[in-house]
Design an enzyme around this catalytic site. Structure first.
Site, PDB file in Angstrom:
ATOM      1  N   LYS A 182      -7.668  -5.029  -7.191  1.00  0.00           N
ATOM      2  CA  LYS A 182      -6.988  -3.808  -7.640  1.00  0.00           C
ATOM      3  C   LYS A 182      -5.579  -4.198  -8.076  1.00  0.00           C
ATOM      4  CE  LYS A 182      -9.505  -0.339  -4.948  1.00  0.00           C
ATOM      5  NZ  LYS A 182      -9.363   0.789  -4.010  1.00  0.00           N
TER       6      LYS A 182
ATOM      7  N   HIS B  89       0.548  -2.229  -7.908  1.00  0.00           N
ATOM      8  CA  HIS B  89       1.326  -1.211  -8.615  1.00  0.00           C
ATOM      9  C   HIS B  89       2.463  -0.687  -7.749  1.00  0.00           C
ATOM     10  CE1 HIS B  89      -0.684   1.841  -6.227  1.00  0.00           C
ATOM     11  NE2 HIS B  89      -1.866   1.446  -6.652  1.00  0.00           N
TER      12      HIS B  89
ATOM     13  N   HIS C 175       2.210  -0.105  -4.050  1.00  0.00           N
ATOM     14  CA  HIS C 175       2.254  -1.231  -3.121  1.00  0.00           C
ATOM     15  C   HIS C 175       3.678  -1.738  -2.907  1.00  0.00           C
ATOM     16  CE1 HIS C 175      -1.976  -1.862  -4.832  1.00  0.00           C
ATOM     17  NE2 HIS C 175      -2.131  -1.468  -3.582  1.00  0.00           N
TER      18      HIS C 175
END
Length: 564
Positions: free
Chosen positions: A125, A128, A131
């Protein structure tokens, strides 16, 4: 010199209170006109059968000023202590000169270990801005605890196991190829992940296929595990690029899969301690007496769940590192999850359950709304960094086009703005992303603090060599200078407060206050043009502020350019 301790020693002699109780009671007034330290007399009221204001007046008569206390005043039930300004300047600035950027370090945590679990993105994933919070909060806490003398162990607990890999394997087989993935990297993984969810809404058989692939992984199927490792390696290229730019390092990077073999002994231990209960085919730990929903340990198909892995990881960390604290930096929405499995560990009879702490934080969002990988509404971290640097570079070109190392400065200021924006408020508050606010060179932002550091460096460079060994500290008693010196004196206490509260914003706000105080000092007090003794005394202040701004910015993971 610890002024609180010295004041407590004085008060022990004129009250019946214990030394530690007095130290804990002493406050630092927000308004400096109310003194530098204040002792509330309300606790003594019942014992002495007098009003607090009368007690404060009586104590004030018993205490005489000394070399470091120039005045004692009773006000509204408080006993206010005013520190001798010259004495404060002398002891504080001499210490900053002596230890430089190490000023503020102490040994509170000596001999103790703190484990911090932070960042922890999911493999396959995108990394972004959702995070970012776990990464920069955890990194700041790592640095803050180090400054307190702790042995700190940083762990990146990657989400590298679970149903999403089954979904990705199905999506890869149906909608992608090795060539496309090698070329597109993590963005290609996200593209097919989003496509899977769109199509699975109309075709439930896709979810069945995904569960089948996960089962293959759990059973050790070579092809499934090779594909899983391929996704893992692609993700780590993206993650490491982000960590390199942030300057974030971990002592250990271990995914959920690392604990796979440790889960079954945990299940057997729960069985042996009669804690597992069957519920609709699943195995749970009943937490009704703790007023919480049950904690799921095994699914009805026998598969493990997040609590199983987290309990296994915690036990492994205790056995491996023998931590005194273990912190988990994750979103507020996971509060119940952590409360549940912390309680399970307590039920298992482990007294170290009390040393496990969830460090929750609020959400980060765009003005357009919530982030979602499934919906494709994400901003990649490196894309965001690039935009921050580009916007900063444009500001530099406008304000200081002849600046040396423009690219290096733009990187430090752009990334610093992103980090500072995230850490400026209490971590539990939500963060809304705003370029205009973040990149401002005015107000409470990283560029403002970094620019103040650059200004202090410039002043020192213009001054040339300065002898800091022969300073007349009586010069440094005006209000603007005294405000800076009090802030410098309190730096170590602010670091301790940030550690005690697990709140990096304590440091961030402190840096803004110090930068504001310095800019007022610079406005009110000429430096280079003054007589030699005045110039040298004020340059000690400039040098001290420069060192502490650099030290404080480093604590929260931000660089301090010498020129801007």
């Amino acid at each position: 010199m610890n002024f609180k301790n010295e004041i407590a020693k004085i008060l022990v002699g004129v009250t019946n209170l214990e030394f530690n109780d007095i130290v804990d009671s002493i406050e630092v007034p927000q308004n400096s006109e109310m003194g530098d330290f204040a002792f509330p007399c309300f606790k003594l009221s019942k014992e002495m059968k007098k009003a607090p204001n009368m007690i404060a007046s009586e104590l004030a008569e018993k205490i005489k000023p000394n070399e470091f206390i120039e005045k004692i005043e009773p006000v509204s039930g408080y006993l206010n202590f005013y520190v001798n300004k010259e004495f404060l300047a002398n002891v504080t600035l001499k210490m900053v000169i002596e230890v430089g950027e190490s000023y503020g370090k102490n040994e509170i945590g000596k001999g103790k270990t703190v484990v911090i679990d932070y960042s922890s993105p999911n493999i396959a994933k995108p990394f972004h801005i959702g995070h970012l919070r776990a990464t920069v909060i955890g990194n700041a806490l790592y640095n803050i605890y180090k400054m307190q003398g702790y042995n700190v162990i940083g762990i990146n607990h990657l989400g590298d196991w679970g149903t999403q890999f089954g979904k990705l394997m199905v999506a890869y087989k149906k909608y992608s190829s090795q060539e496309a993935l090698d070329k597109g990297g993590i963005k290609e993984l996200v593209r097919i992940y989003v496509k899977f969810h769109e199509l699975a809404e109309q075709d439930e058989s896709l979810n069945d296929e995904a569960r089948n692939y996960l089962l293959k992984m759990q059973q050790g199927d070579k092809d499934a595990l090779d594909l899983w490792r391929y996704f893992y390696d692609i993700s780590m290229i993206e993650f490491n690029a982000v960590y390199d730019r942030l300057g974030t390092k971990f002592d250990y990077t271990t995914g959920e899969s690392f604990y796979n073999e440790m889960m079954w002994p945990i299940v057997e231990e729960l069985e042996a301690k009669n804690l597992l209960v069957e519920s609709d085919g699943a195995k749970i730990v009943d937490l009704e007496e703790a007023k919480m929903p049950p904690c799921l340990i095994l699914r009805s198909d026998g598969g493990t769940l997040y609590p199983t892995r987290d309990i296994s990881a915690a036990k492994y960390r205790k056995e491996t590192f023998n931590f005194d604290k273990c912190l988990y930096v994750t979103g507020l929405e996971q509060n119940l999850h952590f409360a549940q499995w912390f309680k399970v560990i307590e039920f298992m009879g482990y007294d170290w359950a009390k040393d496990l702490t969830h460090i929750p934080f609020g959400m980060v969002s765009l003005k357009e709304g919530k982030l979602s990988t499934r919906a494709g509404n994400v901003i990649y971290m490196n894309d965001l960094f690039n935009e921050a640097v580009e916007k900063t570079r444009a500001i530099i070109e406008e304000k200081n086009p002849d600046l040396e190392n423009k690219d290096e400065v733009a990187e430090a200021v752009g990334l610093g703005a992103v980090i500072f924006n995230d850490l400026y408020n209490n971590r539990i508050k939500d963060v809304v992303f705003s370029w205009e606010r973040m990149l401002s060179f005015e107000g409470e932002t990283a560029p403002y603090v970094q620019y103040t550091h650059a200004r202090a460096t410039s002043i020192l460079n213009k001054a040339g060599n300065v002898d800091f060994n022969n300073i007349d500290y009586s010069i440094l008693t005006d209000p603007a200078t005294n405000e800076i010196i009090k802030l410098l004196y309190n730096y170590s206490e602010k670091i301790a407060e940030a550690a005690n509260k697990n709140e990096p914003f304590v440091i961030t706000r402190y840096l803004v206050s110090l930068a504001q105080a310095f800019n007022k000092f610079y406005h009110d007090n000429p430096i280079i043009t003054e007589a030699e003794n005045v110039k040298n005394a004020r340059l000690v202040v400039v040098n001290s502020v420069k060192n502490i701004l650099k030290s404080g910015l480093a604590l929260i993971g931000i660089k301090a350019p010498n020129k801007m």
